[in-house]
Design a protein around this motif. Structure first.
Motif, PDB file in Angstrom:
ATOM      1  N   GLN A  77       0.827  -1.207   0.000  1.00 35.48           N
ATOM      2  CA  GLN A  77       0.000   0.000   0.000  1.00 35.48           C
ATOM      3  C   GLN A  77       0.866   1.263   0.000  1.00 35.48           C
ATOM      4  OE1 GLN A  77      -3.861   0.326   1.509  1.00 35.48           O
ATOM      5  NE2 GLN A  77      -3.924  -0.974  -0.288  1.00 35.48           N
ATOM      6  N   THR A  78       2.015   1.193   0.680  1.00 33.24           N
ATOM      7  CA  THR A  78       2.902   2.357   0.705  1.00 33.24           C
ATOM      8  C   THR A  78       3.470   2.616  -0.684  1.00 33.24           C
ATOM      9  OG1 THR A  78       3.454   1.868   2.994  1.00 33.24           O
ATOM     10  CG2 THR A  78       4.916   3.372   1.839  1.00 33.24           C
ATOM     11  N   SER A 115      -0.143   4.320   5.076  1.00 31.68           N
ATOM     12  CA  SER A 115       0.579   4.469   3.806  1.00 31.68           C
ATOM     13  C   SER A 115       0.692   5.943   3.413  1.00 31.68           C
ATOM     14  CB  SER A 115      -0.127   3.688   2.697  1.00 31.68           C
ATOM     15  OG  SER A 115      -1.394   4.256   2.444  1.00 31.68           O
TER      16      SER A 115
END
Lengths: 287, 338
Positions: free
Chosen positions: B252-253, B266
């Motif tokens: 997600q980051t 994130s």
């Protein structure tokens, strides 16, 4: 060939036809008499002919019918005449380039319809080549309006489908006996007279068959119109297939969509009756 | 088997019971996979009658992208309402020769009309349906919303802008043919990328315009979800775990570079795009998604069928919306919702 033997030999294809055509048609008739959505698909509710009544009283159905007819009346004759003329021209070329030209002409027909339509549409979109030229010539942008979109659909159908009659007629011309043309030439017949009295009668069965196939194809046209309009009713360019898709997949009235399909099949049959009659007569005459 | 579903499909597939409820798995793995890091609003968007039908993966919203240099050159302040958008577009149309189209919203297809209407309706405090599923979109708020859309289309976009797709809008902004637009936040990602954009420093971001001063913005906010089909034969717990691995903080980051992931942690990444504050402000100022009702798909279909026809000039906004309402009502009755 004896009738019994004929049925034996044709049994595999007859069975395939029944499986692939008659059974789905039967299911379509069944569904057209029911209220069916994706939710109650396992428990359809019988509604008699009300789906047909709803369609036949729907102004949008008749608008779609009219546009289907417009496509049929304009596109098919142009495809036939253009394909025929191009086949005649191609037949005159005797060099190695004939194959190259034929391959190039076939390209629109070979490309996947959706991809071909997208490429065609992009020419007229913002930043497209034709849109650029249009602006350069007329000093105004090319606009997607009901008229321009409908015209573009028909032009696209002509561009994309014409290679089909061309190939059929070109193949037919290869079977034309040279001796007939030479004899006509010796008798003083002009090129035009040779065309009218020898070439066209020779290709007549192919003309009939191709016309029937093109009529069916144009009547059932979907992908080109879907891509060109993106279902925008502003363009008033919905045909019967698009209408059927919208009713079935968006409104989720599967019964009504099937009723439209049945009416479409009947409509195609009505349009094809004259052609079928001529074909039947020709066959009887030959026998 | 897992699949990604957008909010409209939650209604379409959730209400007939085609998606598998996963409340037990969410509860069991809540701490292990830090599911509390995903906002409750995202969970709500995939919950029907208390049953959680998916896991929110990614979000999206609308915002305004504008050419700050052109605004400065013509003394235009960033519009906050659609009346201001129209005034700014008129000014740019009259005085800026480098652009083809001053402003766009997405009106090139039937579905686009319906989505823009949904957003504009929200900006005028309207709604699709009443609680009893009778149509509400053809009320005074709906008429105001549709009339504003037509005004924007005619006065701020012009006929050429009317044919701009989402792609055309993105490219138009990046190439300088278009001065400003209200479009998807995900389309803002490449505005400041020199590989795609000729106006890297000039393109700026602001929340979507409102219907009236101080009102809600004409925007929507969406989530996509991982869902499991109800008729699946496999091990649902294993599928859920695979979904969770794809949704870990690391993935997600990395995703913030390309869109709006659902994990709040994130957003602490340095890679968060310059557009994100504007998108987030829009969400905070009332951007929402379609109501989760079984009748929502029918409303959308009816609106798609009729909204664009207003540009043919034969019907008023009220007439168009009444026709859509009649079409919706007939289908809703046939389906037993009314």
């Amino acid at each position: 060939m004896k009738r019994k033997l004929f049925f034996k030999f044709s049994a595999p294809s007859n069975l395939t036809m029944i499986t692939l055509m008659l059974i789905p048609l039967g299911v379509a008739v069944f569904l057209s008499l029911h209220f069916v959505t994706f939710v109650n698909i396992n428990t359809p509710k019988f509604v008699g002919l009300s789906n047909y009544a709803a369609i036949l009283t729907d102004p949008q159905f008749w608008q779609a019918f009219r546009f289907s007819m417009v496509i049929l009346i304009i596109a098919v004759p142009i495809q036939i005449v253009l394909g025929f003329c191009m086949a005649l021209l191609l037949d005159q070329i005797r060099s190695i380039f004939r194959g190259v030209i034929l391959a190039l002409i076939l390209l629109p027909f070979v490309v996947v319809p959706v991809v071909g339509t997208l490429m065609f549409k992009q020419l007229f979109e913002v930043g497209g080549l034709v849109a650029y030229w249009y602006r350069a010539v007329f000093n105004q942008p090319f606009l997607f309006t009901p008229t321009s979109v409908r015209v573009l659909i028909i032009i696209h159908l002509i561009w994309y489908v014409t290679p089909y009659p061309l190939v059929v007629f070109f193949a037919g011309l290869q079977g034309l006996p040279e001796s007939q043309l030479e004899a006509a030439e010796v008798d003083g017949a002009s090129r035009w007279q040779q065309l009218v009295h020898i070439v066209i009668p020779f290709l007549r069965p192919l003309l009939l068959m191709t016309s029937m196939i093109l009529i069916m194809d144009m009547y059932r046209m979907f992908d080109s119109i879907m891509v060109m309009t993106e279902q925008n009713p502003m363009y008033q360019a919905e045909n019967l297939m698009m209408y059927s898709y919208r009713v079935g997949m968006m409104v989720q009235r599967l019964g009504r969509a099937n009723a439209t399909a049945i009416l479409t099949v009947l409509g195609v049959m009505v349009v094809l009756i004259p052609f079928l009659r001529i074909t039947y007569k020709n066959q009887m005459r030959n026998e | 088997m897992k699949s990604l579903r957008t909010t409209p499909q939650v209604s379409e597939w959730g209400f007939p019971g085609w998606l598998m409820p996963i409340n037990d798995l969410v509860e069991k793995y809540w701490d292990e996979y830090d599911l509390g890091d995903i906002p409750q609003t995202a969970w709500d968007a995939v919950t029907i009658n208390g049953e959680i039908l998916g896991v929110p993966v990614v979000g999206n919203s609308f915002l305004m992208i504008y050419r700050a240099d052109l605004f400065e050159k013509h003394g235009i302040k960033v519009p906050e309402t659609y009346e201001e958008v129209i005034a700014a577009a008129k000014k740019l149309k009259a005085g800026e020769s480098s652009i083809d189209v001053p402003f766009t919203i997405n009106l090139h297809a039937a579905w686009a009309w319906e989505m823009e209407f949904f957003q504009m309706l929200g900006a005028f405090d309207g709604k699709f349906l009443n609680d009893d599923y009778t149509p509400a979109f053809n009320g005074p708020e709906g008429v105001k919303a549709l009339e504003m859309m037509v005004k924007v289309a005619k006065e701020a976009m012009g006929p050429e802008g009317l044919s701009y797709s989402i792609d055309d809008t993105e490219i138009g902004l990046q190439t300088g043919r278009l001065a400003f637009a209200n479009t998807w936040a995900s389309r803002a990602v490449k505005m400041n990328d020199p590989e795609y954009s000729d106006f890297v420093d000039e393109l700026k971001f602001a929340p979507a315009p409102a219907g009236y001063p101080g009102g809600k913005v004409a925007a929507s906010a969406w989530n996509d979800f991982y869902c499991i089909p109800k008729n699946i034969d496999g091990d649902r717990e294993l599928i859920f775990q695979v979904m969770m691995e794809a949704l870990d903080l690391e993935s997600q980051t990395k995703a913030v570079e390309y869109g709006i992931p659902t994990r709040m942690k994130s957003m602490e990444s340095d890679m968060v795009g310059a557009y994100m504050p504007a998108a987030m402000e829009g969400i905070a100022r009332g951007a929402g998604a379609y109501p989760l009702t079984p009748a929502t798909p029918l409303v959308r279909t009816a609106l798609q069928e009729y909204l664009p026809t207003i540009m043919n000039g034969t019907m008023s906004a009220q007439e168009v919306l009444d026709k859509a309402a009649a079409s919706y009502t007939a289908e809703a009755k046939a389906n037993g919702y009314l």
